[in-house]
Design an enzyme around this catalytic site. Sequence first.
Site, PDB file in Angstrom:
ATOM      1  N   ASN A  10      16.347  27.320  -9.634  1.00 50.00           N
ATOM      2  CA  ASN A  10      16.406  28.764  -9.845  1.00 50.00           C
ATOM      3  C   ASN A  10      17.714  29.054 -10.574  1.00 50.00           C
ATOM      4  O   ASN A  10      18.785  29.018  -9.963  1.00 50.00           O
ATOM      5  CB  ASN A  10      16.358  29.471  -8.474  1.00 50.00           C
ATOM      6  CG  ASN A  10      16.615  30.961  -8.569  1.00 50.00           C
ATOM      7  OD1 ASN A  10      16.625  31.535  -9.658  1.00 50.00           O
ATOM      8  ND2 ASN A  10      16.832  31.591  -7.423  1.00 50.00           N
ATOM      9  N   LYS A  12      18.778  31.744 -11.782  1.00 47.55           N
ATOM     10  CA  LYS A  12      19.311  33.105 -11.563  1.00 47.55           C
ATOM     11  C   LYS A  12      19.745  33.709 -12.909  1.00 47.55           C
ATOM     12  O   LYS A  12      19.091  33.435 -13.915  1.00 47.55           O
ATOM     13  CB  LYS A  12      20.447  33.065 -10.529  1.00 47.55           C
ATOM     14  CG  LYS A  12      20.006  32.328  -9.249  1.00 47.55           C
ATOM     15  CD  LYS A  12      20.940  32.493  -8.094  1.00 47.55           C
ATOM     16  CE  LYS A  12      20.388  31.738  -6.892  1.00 47.55           C
ATOM     17  NZ  LYS A  12      21.163  31.950  -5.682  1.00 47.55           N
ATOM     18  N   HIS A  93      12.954  36.756  -3.389  1.00 48.29           N
ATOM     19  CA  HIS A  93      14.266  36.121  -3.168  1.00 48.29           C
ATOM     20  C   HIS A  93      15.197  37.128  -2.490  1.00 48.29           C
ATOM     21  O   HIS A  93      15.156  38.318  -2.784  1.00 48.29           O
ATOM     22  CB  HIS A  93      14.853  35.662  -4.497  1.00 48.29           C
ATOM     23  CG  HIS A  93      16.043  34.775  -4.340  1.00 48.29           C
ATOM     24  ND1 HIS A  93      17.276  35.269  -4.019  1.00 48.29           N
ATOM     25  CD2 HIS A  93      16.176  33.439  -4.417  1.00 48.29           C
ATOM     26  CE1 HIS A  93      18.130  34.248  -3.903  1.00 48.29           C
ATOM     27  NE2 HIS A  93      17.484  33.126  -4.158  1.00 48.29           N
ATOM     28  N   GLU A  95      18.187  37.820  -2.929  1.00 54.39           N
ATOM     29  CA  GLU A  95      19.035  38.594  -3.850  1.00 54.39           C
ATOM     30  C   GLU A  95      18.273  39.798  -4.398  1.00 54.39           C
ATOM     31  O   GLU A  95      18.866  40.832  -4.703  1.00 54.39           O
ATOM     32  CB  GLU A  95      19.563  37.683  -4.970  1.00 54.39           C
ATOM     33  CG  GLU A  95      20.661  36.772  -4.432  1.00 54.39           C
ATOM     34  CD  GLU A  95      20.844  35.472  -5.198  1.00 54.39           C
ATOM     35  OE1 GLU A  95      20.333  35.331  -6.312  1.00 54.39           O
ATOM     36  OE2 GLU A  95      21.520  34.574  -4.634  1.00 54.39           O
ATOM     37  N   GLU A 168      14.895  30.185   2.841  1.00 52.52           N
ATOM     38  CA  GLU A 168      16.270  30.209   2.355  1.00 52.52           C
ATOM     39  C   GLU A 168      17.116  31.121   3.237  1.00 52.52           C
ATOM     40  O   GLU A 168      17.157  32.349   3.014  1.00 52.52           O
ATOM     41  CB  GLU A 168      16.315  30.752   0.919  1.00 52.52           C
ATOM     42  CG  GLU A 168      15.534  29.934  -0.076  1.00 52.52           C
ATOM     43  CD  GLU A 168      16.042  30.176  -1.492  1.00 52.52           C
ATOM     44  OE1 GLU A 168      16.436  29.207  -2.136  1.00 52.52           O
ATOM     45  OE2 GLU A 168      16.078  31.337  -1.936  1.00 52.52           O
ATOM     46  N   GLY A 174      24.374  29.687  -1.835  1.00 53.80           N
ATOM     47  CA  GLY A 174      25.618  29.736  -2.609  1.00 53.80           C
ATOM     48  C   GLY A 174      26.874  29.550  -1.772  1.00 53.80           C
ATOM     49  O   GLY A 174      27.980  29.729  -2.283  1.00 53.80           O
ATOM     50  N   SER A 214      22.212  25.929  -0.726  1.00 58.20           N
ATOM     51  CA  SER A 214      23.241  24.883  -0.847  1.00 58.20           C
ATOM     52  C   SER A 214      22.688  23.454  -0.799  1.00 58.20           C
ATOM     53  O   SER A 214      23.322  22.561  -0.245  1.00 58.20           O
ATOM     54  CB  SER A 214      24.337  25.091   0.197  1.00 58.20           C
ATOM     55  OG  SER A 214      24.997  26.328  -0.041  1.00 58.20           O
TER      56      SER A 214
END
Length: 258
Positions: A10, A12, A93, A95, A168, A174, A214
Site C-alpha cells: 500500500n 499510500k 483503511h 487512515e 491492521e 507506521g 509494521s
Amino acid sequence: MAQRPYIVGNWKMHGTRAMLSEARAIDRAAQRHMKVEVAIAPPFTLIHPVHREAEQIGVGAQDCHHEAEGAFTGDISAAMIADAGAKFVILGHSERREAHGETDALVRAKAETALAAGLRIILCCGESAKTRDSGKAVAFVRKQLKASLPEPDQAFEDASERITVAYEPIWAIGSGNAATIADIVEMHAAIRALLIDLYGEEQGSEVRILYGGSVKPENASEILTAPEVGGALVGGASLTADSFMGIALAAAVETEDS
Ligand code: PGA
C-alpha cells in the site's frame, strides 16, 4: 484448496512516475516467486502506468467511491480504476476511516459497488490503542467487520476469490511495532469464525486474512507462519523493491517449506 500467500504493498500518498522503476523491480523479482501472489496499490495516478509495466504483479487502488458514477467532484469510481488496470481495491483503511470519516456503512457500500464493477476487494479492519487497552479489541473488530463486509448475498458465490480481509491494528501502523503473534493469532481466529458465519464453511474458510501494521523483512517470517495469516498488507516497507521483496521472499520460503 489453500490460496497462495498474498503480499500487498500500500503505497499510500507516495510515488510519482520516478517510482515506476521500483514497481518494475518488484515485478521482475515477483516473477521468481510464483508461489506468492504479489500486488501493489499505488496512488490513482500511477495505476495505469504500473499496469502497463507489470507482467506478474497485481495492481490495485487504495479507495473508490461508493456510487457507480455521478456529480462527485474529485472522486474516482470503481469502474474508472478498473479501466485504468486495477484488479482490486483496498477499502476501509483506518487512515480513510479517521481522516475522511468513513463509516462501516459507507465502507460496505463501497465494497458492494467495487464487487459489482468486477474488482476484488481488500477490506481493512482494526482497533485503536484505546480499544485494545480496554480489552475490547476482538469484540470491536468483529462488529466493525460485520458491518463493513458486503452482505452475503452481495458477495456472489466466489467470496473467497473476491474478498480479502486485512487486520491492521491502528497503533501498529507506521509505528515500527507490529502486534504480537499471540494478538494476531487471537484476532485472525475470531475473524475466521466471523467469515464462516457470514459466507459459510466452504467460502468463509478460504477468504485470505492479511495482517498489516509494521510488517518488515525482519518480522515477516514469524508473522506469515502464524495460523490463519494469509499474507501481509505492507505500507512503509513496500516503497522499495528491496524491502518489499524481502517480505515476499519470506512468504515464498514458507510456501516451499510446507
Ligand atoms: P505500515 O502500514 O506497514 O507502514 O505499518 C500498513 C498499512 O497502513 O497498510
